[in-house]
Design an enzyme around this catalytic site. Structure first.
Site, PDB file in Angstrom:
ATOM      1  N   ARG A  87       0.882  -1.254  -0.066  1.00 41.59           N
ATOM      2  CA  ARG A  87       0.001  -0.057   0.141  1.00 41.59           C
ATOM      3  C   ARG A  87       0.869   1.310  -0.003  1.00 41.59           C
ATOM      4  O   ARG A  87       2.105   1.231   0.319  1.00 41.59           O
ATOM      5  CB  ARG A  87      -0.970   0.084   1.406  1.00 41.59           C
ATOM      6  CG  ARG A  87      -0.194  -0.021   2.611  1.00 41.59           C
ATOM      7  CD  ARG A  87      -1.226   0.333   3.720  1.00 41.59           C
ATOM      8  NE  ARG A  87      -0.671   0.448   4.940  1.00 41.59           N
ATOM      9  CZ  ARG A  87      -0.430  -0.542   5.741  1.00 41.59           C
ATOM     10  NH1 ARG A  87      -0.706  -1.737   5.731  1.00 41.59           N
ATOM     11  NH2 ARG A  87       0.259  -0.361   6.839  1.00 41.59           N
ATOM     12  N   GLY A  88       0.408   2.298  -0.190  1.00 41.55           N
ATOM     13  CA  GLY A  88       0.973   3.682  -0.233  1.00 41.55           C
ATOM     14  C   GLY A  88       2.248   3.855  -1.138  1.00 41.55           C
ATOM     15  O   GLY A  88       2.196   3.467  -2.164  1.00 41.55           O
ATOM     16  N   ILE A  89       3.368   4.340  -0.481  1.00 36.91           N
ATOM     17  CA  ILE A  89       4.448   4.614  -1.009  1.00 36.91           C
ATOM     18  C   ILE A  89       5.203   3.222  -1.588  1.00 36.91           C
ATOM     19  O   ILE A  89       5.523   3.117  -2.595  1.00 36.91           O
ATOM     20  CB  ILE A  89       5.566   5.301  -0.158  1.00 36.91           C
ATOM     21  CG1 ILE A  89       4.747   6.887   0.570  1.00 36.91           C
ATOM     22  CG2 ILE A  89       6.896   5.267  -0.582  1.00 36.91           C
ATOM     23  CD1 ILE A  89       5.760   7.406   1.355  1.00 36.91           C
ATOM     24  N   ARG A 139       2.497  -7.559   5.747  1.00 39.67           N
ATOM     25  CA  ARG A 139       2.586  -7.920   6.998  1.00 39.67           C
ATOM     26  C   ARG A 139       0.976  -8.318   7.422  1.00 39.67           C
ATOM     27  O   ARG A 139       0.827  -9.590   8.013  1.00 39.67           O
ATOM     28  CB  ARG A 139       2.886  -7.115   8.207  1.00 39.67           C
ATOM     29  CG  ARG A 139       2.800  -7.595   9.689  1.00 39.67           C
ATOM     30  CD  ARG A 139       3.372  -6.927  10.653  1.00 39.67           C
ATOM     31  NE  ARG A 139       2.669  -5.398  10.858  1.00 39.67           N
ATOM     32  CZ  ARG A 139       2.673  -4.805  11.726  1.00 39.67           C
ATOM     33  NH1 ARG A 139       3.860  -4.761  12.482  1.00 39.67           N
ATOM     34  NH2 ARG A 139       2.057  -3.384  11.947  1.00 39.67           N
ATOM     35  N   ASP A 180       6.651 -10.280   8.588  1.00 38.15           N
ATOM     36  CA  ASP A 180       6.656  -9.373   9.553  1.00 38.15           C
ATOM     37  C   ASP A 180       8.442  -9.232  10.136  1.00 38.15           C
ATOM     38  O   ASP A 180       8.903 -10.143  10.351  1.00 38.15           O
ATOM     39  CB  ASP A 180       5.950  -9.943  10.948  1.00 38.15           C
ATOM     40  CG  ASP A 180       5.937  -8.872  12.079  1.00 38.15           C
ATOM     41  OD1 ASP A 180       6.843  -7.904  12.051  1.00 38.15           O
ATOM     42  OD2 ASP A 180       5.282  -8.979  13.023  1.00 38.15           O
ATOM     43  N   GLY A 239       7.213   0.432   7.538  1.00 40.62           N
ATOM     44  CA  GLY A 239       7.290   1.227   8.948  1.00 40.62           C
ATOM     45  C   GLY A 239       6.163   1.362   9.497  1.00 40.62           C
ATOM     46  O   GLY A 239       4.693   1.202   8.764  1.00 40.62           O
ATOM     47  N   TYR A 297       8.982   7.745  16.046  1.00 40.37           N
ATOM     48  CA  TYR A 297       9.047   7.897  14.846  1.00 40.37           C
ATOM     49  C   TYR A 297      10.223   8.664  14.115  1.00 40.37           C
ATOM     50  O   TYR A 297      10.723   8.151  13.282  1.00 40.37           O
ATOM     51  CB  TYR A 297       7.703   8.330  14.140  1.00 40.37           C
ATOM     52  CG  TYR A 297       7.535   8.161  12.670  1.00 40.37           C
ATOM     53  CD1 TYR A 297       7.278   6.994  11.933  1.00 40.37           C
ATOM     54  CD2 TYR A 297       7.691   9.389  11.824  1.00 40.37           C
ATOM     55  CE1 TYR A 297       7.158   6.815  10.547  1.00 40.37           C
ATOM     56  CE2 TYR A 297       7.589   9.087  10.478  1.00 40.37           C
ATOM     57  CZ  TYR A 297       7.439   8.089   9.911  1.00 40.37           C
ATOM     58  OH  TYR A 297       7.231   7.911   8.586  1.00 40.37           O
ATOM     59  N   LYS A 351      13.507   7.126  12.243  1.00 40.34           N
ATOM     60  CA  LYS A 351      13.887   7.629  10.673  1.00 40.34           C
ATOM     61  C   LYS A 351      15.264   8.392  10.717  1.00 40.34           C
ATOM     62  O   LYS A 351      15.687   8.271   9.580  1.00 40.34           O
ATOM     63  CB  LYS A 351      12.549   8.447  10.320  1.00 40.34           C
ATOM     64  CG  LYS A 351      11.156   7.788   9.817  1.00 40.34           C
ATOM     65  CD  LYS A 351      11.482   6.469   8.840  1.00 40.34           C
ATOM     66  CE  LYS A 351       9.909   5.933   8.532  1.00 40.34           C
ATOM     67  NZ  LYS A 351      10.037   4.884   7.661  1.00 40.34           N
TER      68      LYS A 351
END
Length: 239
Positions: free
Chosen positions: A12-14, A34, A53, A82, A145, A149
């Protein structure tokens, strides 16, 4: 030439946009996810989806064995998986902190270390870590977070020095807020407050992050290593 590419968190997403970009270019792409189900559009293109995972070393090892048996050694690794557990410091539990670090930073260590077996034998490889503008700027309620990062930058630069002579590059892409499901969970007021501080006055599209990643994994970027590339509309300039 078609390369063996692994995108963690590619469902999903990026991560999905990155996996799609490499698949469209004709690479042999594998993704880890996951939970949930792998995207049908990627599976239809022949992308290998492996449930994994990255906080579990045994699952990481098994995922690599499955990928290697199908696509060969991973030549390009995009460490994207992440999580967030946002909370103000005084309310943040040790679990809130440690779970985010274990996934975002230690999980990245696990997948990078395992990929390097094949890269060292081949004497070549491309590794791109997906960080965040928050890792450079900081943000209230995101100490865990941001720490995870920011840690990716030191991790990548150390490995760039350690393994550069083996023709393995390590670079970091630091997106700003991207138009994904995560951003859509924010209120209109929260999104407006963020965009107000972005010189380009809009959110990023996932495909714009994917384009930067593909460049860093390409032959055109063969002399770039240890770099942090912000794709944030100017939000973090100067950091």
């Amino acid at each position: 030439m078609s390369r063996s590419v692994l995108v963690t968190g590619g469902n999903r997403g990026i991560g999905l946009a990155i996996a799609q970009a490499f698949a469209d270019a004709g690479d042999k792409v594998a993704i880890t996810y996951r939970s949930g189900e792998p995207p049908k559009e990627l599976v239809a293109q022949g992308v290998l989806a492996v449930r994994c995972d990255i906080t579990d070393p045994e699952q990481v090892e098994q995922a690599y064995k499955e990928i290697e048996s199908t696509h060969g050694n991973v030549e390009v690794l995009i460490a994207n998986a992440g999580i967030t557990r946002d909370q103000l410091l005084m309310r943040m539990t040790e679990e809130d902190f440690s779970v985010v670090l274990d996934t975002n930073l230690t999980g990245t260590f696990r997948v990078v270390k395992r990929a390097n077996r094949g890269m060292l034998r081949a004497k070549k490889g491309r590794v791109v870590l997906i960080s965040s503008a928050v890792g450079l700027l900081g943000a209230p309620g995101q100490a865990n977070y941001a720490a995870s990062k920011a840690g990716l930058v030191g991790f990548a630069r150390s490995l760039a020095r350690e393994l550069g002579s083996r023709n393995i590059t390590f670079n970091v892409v630091a997106p700003g807020l991207v138009d994904t499901d995560m951003a859509r969970q924010l209120s209109d007021e929260q999104r407006t407050a963020i965009v107000t501080n972005v010189p380009l006055a809009r959110l990023a599209q996932p495909e714009e992050i994917a384009a930067a990643v593909r460049f860093l994994a390409s032959d055109d970027a063969s002399y770039i290593t240890g770099a942090v590339i912000p794709v944030d509309g100017g939000l973090g300039m100067g950091h």
